[in-house]
Design a protein around this motif. Structure first.
Motif, PDB file in Angstrom:
ATOM      1  N   ASP A 174      61.308 -15.281  82.733  1.00 61.72           N
ATOM      2  CA  ASP A 174      61.082 -13.838  82.630  1.00 61.72           C
ATOM      3  C   ASP A 174      59.659 -13.568  82.167  1.00 61.72           C
ATOM      4  N   PRO A 175      59.017 -12.520  82.716  1.00 60.92           N
ATOM      5  CA  PRO A 175      57.674 -12.176  82.245  1.00 60.92           C
ATOM      6  C   PRO A 175      57.721 -11.813  80.765  1.00 60.92           C
ATOM      7  N   ILE A 176      56.733 -12.285  80.019  1.00 58.33           N
ATOM      8  CA  ILE A 176      56.633 -11.939  78.606  1.00 58.33           C
ATOM      9  C   ILE A 176      55.945 -10.585  78.521  1.00 58.33           C
ATOM     10  N   LYS A 177      56.657  -9.620  77.978  1.00 58.39           N
ATOM     11  CA  LYS A 177      56.133  -8.257  77.888  1.00 58.39           C
ATOM     12  C   LYS A 177      54.816  -8.226  77.105  1.00 58.39           C
ATOM     13  N   GLY A 178      53.812  -7.637  77.718  1.00 67.75           N
ATOM     14  CA  GLY A 178      52.504  -7.509  77.068  1.00 67.75           C
ATOM     15  C   GLY A 178      51.608  -8.719  77.232  1.00 67.75           C
ATOM     16  N   ALA A 179      52.117  -9.799  77.825  1.00 70.96           N
ATOM     17  CA  ALA A 179      51.335 -11.020  77.970  1.00 70.96           C
ATOM     18  C   ALA A 179      50.867 -11.169  79.419  1.00 70.96           C
ATOM     19  N   ARG A 180      50.125 -10.163  79.846  1.00 70.81           N
ATOM     20  CA  ARG A 180      49.573 -10.138  81.193  1.00 70.81           C
ATOM     21  C   ARG A 180      48.160  -9.579  81.086  1.00 70.81           C
ATOM     22  N   TYR A 181      47.226 -10.255  81.730  1.00 70.56           N
ATOM     23  CA  TYR A 181      45.823  -9.859  81.645  1.00 70.56           C
ATOM     24  C   TYR A 181      45.264  -9.812  83.057  1.00 70.56           C
ATOM     25  N   THR A 182      44.675  -8.686  83.434  1.00 67.83           N
ATOM     26  CA  THR A 182      44.073  -8.534  84.754  1.00 67.83           C
ATOM     27  C   THR A 182      42.565  -8.556  84.610  1.00 67.83           C
ATOM     28  N   GLY A 183      41.907  -9.382  85.414  1.00 70.26           N
ATOM     29  CA  GLY A 183      40.454  -9.479  85.417  1.00 70.26           C
ATOM     30  C   GLY A 183      39.967 -10.694  84.665  1.00 70.26           C
ATOM     31  N   ALA A 184      38.649 -10.796  84.596  1.00 70.64           N
ATOM     32  CA  ALA A 184      38.017 -11.901  83.878  1.00 70.64           C
ATOM     33  C   ALA A 184      37.871 -11.532  82.403  1.00 70.64           C
ATOM     34  N   THR A 185      38.111 -12.490  81.546  1.00 69.14           N
ATOM     35  CA  THR A 185      37.881 -12.248  80.120  1.00 69.14           C
ATOM     36  C   THR A 185      36.372 -12.287  79.852  1.00 69.14           C
ATOM     37  N   LYS A 186      35.979 -11.825  78.687  1.00 71.93           N
ATOM     38  CA  LYS A 186      34.560 -11.819  78.340  1.00 71.93           C
ATOM     39  C   LYS A 186      34.013 -13.231  78.137  1.00 71.93           C
ATOM     40  N   GLY A 187      34.895 -14.167  77.884  1.00 78.40           N
ATOM     41  CA  GLY A 187      34.467 -15.548  77.675  1.00 78.40           C
ATOM     42  C   GLY A 187      35.608 -16.403  77.181  1.00 78.40           C
ATOM     43  N   PRO A 188      35.307 -17.661  76.843  1.00 78.57           N
ATOM     44  CA  PRO A 188      36.349 -18.583  76.386  1.00 78.57           C
ATOM     45  C   PRO A 188      37.101 -18.115  75.148  1.00 78.57           C
ATOM     46  N   ASP A 189      36.399 -17.493  74.197  1.00 79.36           N
ATOM     47  CA  ASP A 189      37.072 -17.059  72.963  1.00 79.36           C
ATOM     48  C   ASP A 189      38.183 -16.058  73.264  1.00 79.36           C
ATOM     49  N   GLU A 190      37.866 -15.060  74.060  1.00 79.54           N
ATOM     50  CA  GLU A 190      38.866 -14.042  74.382  1.00 79.54           C
ATOM     51  C   GLU A 190      40.053 -14.652  75.137  1.00 79.54           C
ATOM     52  N   PHE A 191      39.785 -15.592  76.023  1.00 78.59           N
ATOM     53  CA  PHE A 191      40.870 -16.230  76.768  1.00 78.59           C
ATOM     54  C   PHE A 191      41.745 -17.064  75.830  1.00 78.59           C
ATOM     55  N   ARG A 192      41.115 -17.769  74.910  1.00 78.36           N
ATOM     56  CA  ARG A 192      41.901 -18.545  73.939  1.00 78.36           C
ATOM     57  C   ARG A 192      42.762 -17.619  73.087  1.00 78.36           C
ATOM     58  N   TRP A 193      42.195 -16.479  72.688  1.00 71.37           N
ATOM     59  CA  TRP A 193      42.974 -15.504  71.919  1.00 71.37           C
ATOM     60  C   TRP A 193      44.204 -15.072  72.696  1.00 71.37           C
ATOM     61  N   PHE A 194      44.071 -14.945  74.008  1.00 70.76           N
ATOM     62  CA  PHE A 194      45.216 -14.565  74.840  1.00 70.76           C
ATOM     63  C   PHE A 194      46.306 -15.635  74.747  1.00 70.76           C
ATOM     64  N   GLY A 195      45.911 -16.895  74.750  1.00 72.27           N
ATOM     65  CA  GLY A 195      46.880 -17.978  74.566  1.00 72.27           C
ATOM     66  C   GLY A 195      47.504 -17.960  73.183  1.00 72.27           C
TER      67      GLY A 195
END
Length: 179
Positions: free
Chosen positions: A134-155
């Motif tokens: 099942d999709p995790i509510k709120g855990a979806r990101y569209t587009g490129a992140t600003k960089g590695p830090d922001e992407f890691r924060w998403f994880g």
């Protein structure tokens, strides 16, 4: 200073910066796990491996933002290591005609799974799915992140289950304030 010396100094400084920033970039293909297209089996693999969730990157070949993510974020050793530790990571071509079996056991194509099943309209889209598919509510990101830090924060947002308490936008703001 001769041009050769300047070039040599520039190369040395570039290598030093790579080491300071976490090492030499890797092949972005290493970010993704191999799949035979049966997402039910991938769920079982994720469960048995102790993963927190499955991350799917919905992408397409001509997407400049997908390429940017691969060349600036998904190729970073610390990103690859963190996501490999916590998630099974798959890629779905939103224009793909390859047959897959979705999390419910239905046979479909990659593009139908993306468009009809997950309402992907732009790329890249990074979407987390729990270990039931099942999709995790709120855990979806569209587009490129600003960089590695922001992407890691998403994880981290998923690993630490912060999605249960706040949106990723709020989480990101809080992280930026603590820097």
């Amino acid at each position: 200073m001769r041009p050769v010396q300047r070039f040599g100094l520039g190369l040395v400084l570039s290598l030093v910066m790579l080491v300071v920033q976490g090492g030499v970039p890797r092949d972005p293909g290493n970010f993704f796990d191999q799949t035979l297209g049966d997402f039910r089996e991938e769920l079982e693999t994720a469960r048995q491996s102790g993963k927190k969730a499955i991350l799917i990157m919905f992408e397409m070949d001509e997407c400049p933002f997908c390429h940017r993510m691969k060349q600036t974020v998904l190729n970073q050793p610390e990103i690859q290591d963190y996501f490999k530790q916590h998630f099974l990571v798959l890629s779905v071509d939103i224009e793909g005609d390859v047959e897959i079996t979705d999390f419910k056991g239905d046979v479909t194509t990659e593009k139908d799974f993306a468009f009809k099943g997950n309402r992907v309209r732009a790329t890249p889209v990074f979407a987390f799915f729990d270990l039931n598919g099942d999709p995790i509510k709120g855990a979806r990101y569209t587009g490129a992140t600003k960089g590695p830090d922001e992407f890691r924060w998403f994880g981290e947002y998923v690993v630490d289950e912060v999605f249960r308490e706040m949106s990723f936008t709020r989480y990101k703001r809080a992280r930026l304030q603590t820097q």
